[in-house]
Design an enzyme around this catalytic site. Structure first.
Site, PDB file in Angstrom:
ATOM      1  N   GLY A  62      36.992  46.878  34.419  1.00  0.00           N
ATOM      2  CA  GLY A  62      36.813  48.324  34.364  1.00  0.00           C
ATOM      3  C   GLY A  62      35.335  48.636  34.444  1.00  0.00           C
ATOM      4  O   GLY A  62      34.507  47.764  34.187  1.00  0.00           O
ATOM      5  N   CYS A  89      36.976  40.211  33.182  1.00  0.00           N
ATOM      6  CA  CYS A  89      35.758  41.019  33.212  1.00  0.00           C
ATOM      7  C   CYS A  89      35.709  41.962  32.001  1.00  0.00           C
ATOM      8  O   CYS A  89      35.640  41.496  30.878  1.00  0.00           O
ATOM      9  CB  CYS A  89      35.643  41.760  34.550  1.00  0.00           C
ATOM     10  SG  CYS A  89      34.001  42.450  34.812  1.00  0.00           S
ATOM     11  N   TYR A  90      35.826  43.258  32.205  1.00  0.00           N
ATOM     12  CA  TYR A  90      35.815  44.180  31.066  1.00  0.00           C
ATOM     13  C   TYR A  90      36.894  43.771  30.059  1.00  0.00           C
ATOM     14  O   TYR A  90      36.691  43.822  28.838  1.00  0.00           O
ATOM     15  CB  TYR A  90      36.040  45.623  31.537  1.00  0.00           C
ATOM     16  CG  TYR A  90      36.089  46.630  30.415  1.00  0.00           C
ATOM     17  CD1 TYR A  90      34.921  47.169  29.884  1.00  0.00           C
ATOM     18  CD2 TYR A  90      37.314  47.040  29.861  1.00  0.00           C
ATOM     19  CE1 TYR A  90      34.965  48.076  28.839  1.00  0.00           C
ATOM     20  CE2 TYR A  90      37.368  47.946  28.821  1.00  0.00           C
ATOM     21  CZ  TYR A  90      36.190  48.465  28.304  1.00  0.00           C
ATOM     22  OH  TYR A  90      36.238  49.362  27.278  1.00  0.00           O
ATOM     23  N   HIS A 177      36.021  37.494  38.492  1.00  0.00           N
ATOM     24  CA  HIS A 177      37.254  38.111  39.019  1.00  0.00           C
ATOM     25  C   HIS A 177      38.094  37.077  39.769  1.00  0.00           C
ATOM     26  O   HIS A 177      37.811  36.774  40.924  1.00  0.00           O
ATOM     27  CB  HIS A 177      36.897  39.265  39.954  1.00  0.00           C
ATOM     28  CG  HIS A 177      36.401  40.464  39.220  1.00  0.00           C
ATOM     29  ND1 HIS A 177      37.249  41.422  38.711  1.00  0.00           N
ATOM     30  CD2 HIS A 177      35.145  40.838  38.870  1.00  0.00           C
ATOM     31  CE1 HIS A 177      36.533  42.343  38.089  1.00  0.00           C
ATOM     32  NE2 HIS A 177      35.258  42.020  38.159  1.00  0.00           N
ATOM     33  N   GLU A 179      40.965  37.458  40.931  1.00  0.00           N
ATOM     34  CA  GLU A 179      41.899  38.084  41.876  1.00  0.00           C
ATOM     35  C   GLU A 179      41.313  38.330  43.256  1.00  0.00           C
ATOM     36  O   GLU A 179      42.042  38.626  44.198  1.00  0.00           O
ATOM     37  CB  GLU A 179      42.420  39.410  41.285  1.00  0.00           C
ATOM     38  CG  GLU A 179      41.426  40.571  41.249  1.00  0.00           C
ATOM     39  CD  GLU A 179      40.477  40.554  40.049  1.00  0.00           C
ATOM     40  OE1 GLU A 179      40.315  39.485  39.428  1.00  0.00           O
ATOM     41  OE2 GLU A 179      39.887  41.602  39.747  1.00  0.00           O
ATOM     42  N   ASP A 235      59.419  52.007  55.633  1.00  0.00           N
ATOM     43  CA  ASP A 235      59.913  52.240  54.273  1.00  0.00           C
ATOM     44  C   ASP A 235      61.345  52.743  54.256  1.00  0.00           C
ATOM     45  O   ASP A 235      62.207  52.206  53.549  1.00  0.00           O
ATOM     46  CB  ASP A 235      59.001  53.221  53.524  1.00  0.00           C
ATOM     47  CG  ASP A 235      57.543  52.787  53.556  1.00  0.00           C
ATOM     48  OD1 ASP A 235      57.307  51.597  53.807  1.00  0.00           O
ATOM     49  OD2 ASP A 235      56.663  53.632  53.341  1.00  0.00           O
ATOM     50  N   LYS A 374      53.569  47.590  49.942  1.00  0.00           N
ATOM     51  CA  LYS A 374      53.949  47.625  51.357  1.00  0.00           C
ATOM     52  C   LYS A 374      54.210  46.234  51.947  1.00  0.00           C
ATOM     53  O   LYS A 374      55.183  46.036  52.675  1.00  0.00           O
ATOM     54  CB  LYS A 374      52.813  48.302  52.142  1.00  0.00           C
ATOM     55  CG  LYS A 374      53.160  48.643  53.562  1.00  0.00           C
ATOM     56  CD  LYS A 374      53.735  50.017  53.612  1.00  0.00           C
ATOM     57  CE  LYS A 374      53.944  50.533  54.997  1.00  0.00           C
ATOM     58  NZ  LYS A 374      54.413  51.928  54.965  1.00  0.00           N
TER      59      LYS A 374
END
Ligand code: XMP
Length: 518
Positions: A62, A89-90, A177, A179, A235, A374
């Site tokens: 964050g 992180c945060y 991070h 990710e 979709d 998606k």
């Protein structure tokens, strides 16, 4: 009843990374959900007996500092739930601060690539990983003391406690991070947390998603009838195919062909759904009604409104034939669910799509894709046997070619644009760039210019080619298409499309431009 779906919660502390973390967890075949940091321990605990019990928690990064007044925090009782937590992180700083560690505003932040040195293998790191590895950092405060009971397992030159772990208490933190792609071993770190710290098994697969949804849809709809508006887009197509698998002939699809579709698209929808998937399909050829309604309208918003309203009218008229339907299938996706309610951005354009059918239509909604991103929807579509042309279809606006013809929309102009647009797409595909490019299409402005063809003066329309790269359509850049590709498009459009004598390429990013011209 299906097995409970083991879930990892990603607690959002205001990072742009929360969605990315959730996706990485899912890539490890574990179901994840994003929740706000205001979630309480009681809410998490209440899920223990439900269909999606929480087996792990990840605190996202964050932008705040834990030292700032009003910095986002978490209900301290969450630490008492006995559910393993990984702070990123945060999130790692918050855990440290809340649980007896220390976070210092050293003024020595790290931004970008840093070298991480792994000290000991506890849970997050294993012998299979290199002792030094690049990681991506973005922080200004630094954890100087890990939470009580935790051991430091990795460090960087500026962050002595770059990773800490407390296996017994189930508390883990990484300052970097894991990710992002710039942390090449990050996914392994996440997987160690999921598989080893949380003892989760990688069971959330496309096949399991389909099985679960089929069961849920059957339970929801029972023996009632459902309808689904098809747009030809991915979709609504995947939602329809999924619901059809669950309830078969209780589903009827309605395809409103506005006459503003791209070349061959109407036939493709009918071919795929009626002939191939065996879905009952009402194909409404409404082109004439749309052209009549659009006569004389040139203002973009007026056009959008006219198309949107008529679409709903036609849909209502045609679904009147299946009056007994109680359910409406919609292809709502997870990002829509996360964002709805938080969106207060200025209205740039009034968007219309099949999902925008009004609430007062008296249907109960079936939204089988509500939990999916998606790319996951695309995988489900492929698994359900939908063709690539639908599964990998470019985004296409609800008002269709109506917003790519500047000025009045007429059948002649639509035909001209369809032809030019088909050439643009064919050439992008032939160049192998289809999946790299977010959208590539043609626009027909209402201007004319003088040219010369075969010694004759021409006075024809230009075609503007628009091709953009984008992650999410919120921002976009014009695609750097190779000159020879642009040249092929230009020469084919001028030679093959009567009435066009000039081709231009739009080199505007978004912002300041939008992707569509109207
Ligand atoms: P803009 O033009 O606002 O478009 O940059 C962003 C993305 O949204 C698509 N788009 C629409 N999609 N109904 C839709 O379903 C609409 O009315 C609509 N207008 C634009 C556009 O193609 C791009 O991907």
């Amino acid at each position: 009843m299906s097995e409970p779906l083991d879930t990892v919660l990603v607690v959002d502390f205001g990072a742009q990374y929360a969605q990315l973390i959730a996706r990485r967890v899912r890539e490890a075949h574990i179901y994840s959900e994003i929740v706000p940091h205001s979630i309480t321990a009681a809410e998490i605990a209440a899920r223990a007996t439900g269909s999606a019990p929480v087996r792990g928690i990840v605190f996202s990064g964050g932008p705040a500092s834990v030292h700032v007044e009003g910095a986002p925090s978490i209900d301290p009782a969450v630490y008492e739930l006995g559910i393993p937590i990984l702070g990123i992180c945060y999130g790692a700083q918050l855990l440290a601060r809340d649980l007896g560690g220390e976070v210092a505003a050293t003024g020595r932040g790290e931004y970008g690539r840093t070298e991480l040195t792994v000290g000991t293998n506890e849970v997050l790191f294993s012998a299979a990983q290199p002792r030094t590895q690049p990681v991506w950092m973005s922080h200004f405060d630094t954890i100087t003391v890990p939470p009580a009971g935790a051991v430091v397992t990795a460090s960087t030159p500026d962050t002595p406690a770059a990773a800490y772990e407390d296996r017994a208490a189930g508390r883990y933190g990484v300052q970097f991070h894991p990710e992002v792609v710039h942390t090449p071993h990050g996914q392994e770190v996440l997987e160690h947390f999921l598989y080893d710290a949380c003892s989760l098994a990688p069971t959330w697969t496309m096949a399991s998603i389909i099985d679960t949804q089929v069961e849920l849809i059957r339970a929801q709809v029972g023996s009632a009838r459902a309808i689904c508006g098809l747009s030809g887009g991915v979709d609504s197509a995947v939602a329809a195919a999924l619901v059809h698998r669950a309830i078969g002939s209780q589903l009827t699809c309605v395809f409103v062909d506005t006459g503003l579709m791209r070349q061959g698209e109407g036939e493709q929808v009918v071919e795929t759904f009626q002939r191939h998937q065996g879905i009952e399909l009402i194909h409404v050829r409404a082109g004439e009604r749309f052209f009549e309604r659009l006569a004389g309208i040139t203002e973009p918003e007026a056009k959008r409104k006219a198309i949107g309203e008529l679409f709903i009218r036609v849909f209502e008229d045609s679904s009147g034939g299946i009056e007994d339907a109680q359910f409406l299938v919609q292809g709502t996706l997870y990002p829509d669910v996360i964002e709805s309610g938080t969106k207060d951005a200025a209205k740039i354009k009034s968007h219309h799509n099949v999902g925008g059918l009004p609430d007062d239509m008296q249907f109960k909604l079936v939204e089988p894709l509500r939990a999916l991103f998606k790319d996951e929807v695309r995988k489900v579509g492929t698994e359900l046997g939908l063709p690539d042309e639908i599964v990998w279809r470019q985004p296409f606006p609800g008002p269709g070619l109506g917003v790519r013809i500047i000025g009045e929309v007429t059948p002649d102009k639509v035909e001209m644009l369809q032809h030019a647009d088909a050439i643009v797409r064919e050439e992008v595909k032939a160049a192998g760039l289809e999946r790299e490019i977010w959208q590539a299409f043609a626009v027909l402005p209402d201007i004319r210019s003088v040219g010369v063809m075969g010694d004759e003066r021409t006075y024809g329309h230009p075609i503007i080619i628009r091709a953009v790269t984008s992650e999410d359509a919120m921002t976009a850049d014009w695609a750097r298409l190779p000159y020879d590709l642009l040249e092929r498009m230009s020469s084919r459009i001028i030679n093959e499309v009567p009435g066009i004598n000039r081709v231009a390429y739009d080199i505007t990013s978004k912002p300041p431009g939008t992707i569509e011209w109207e």
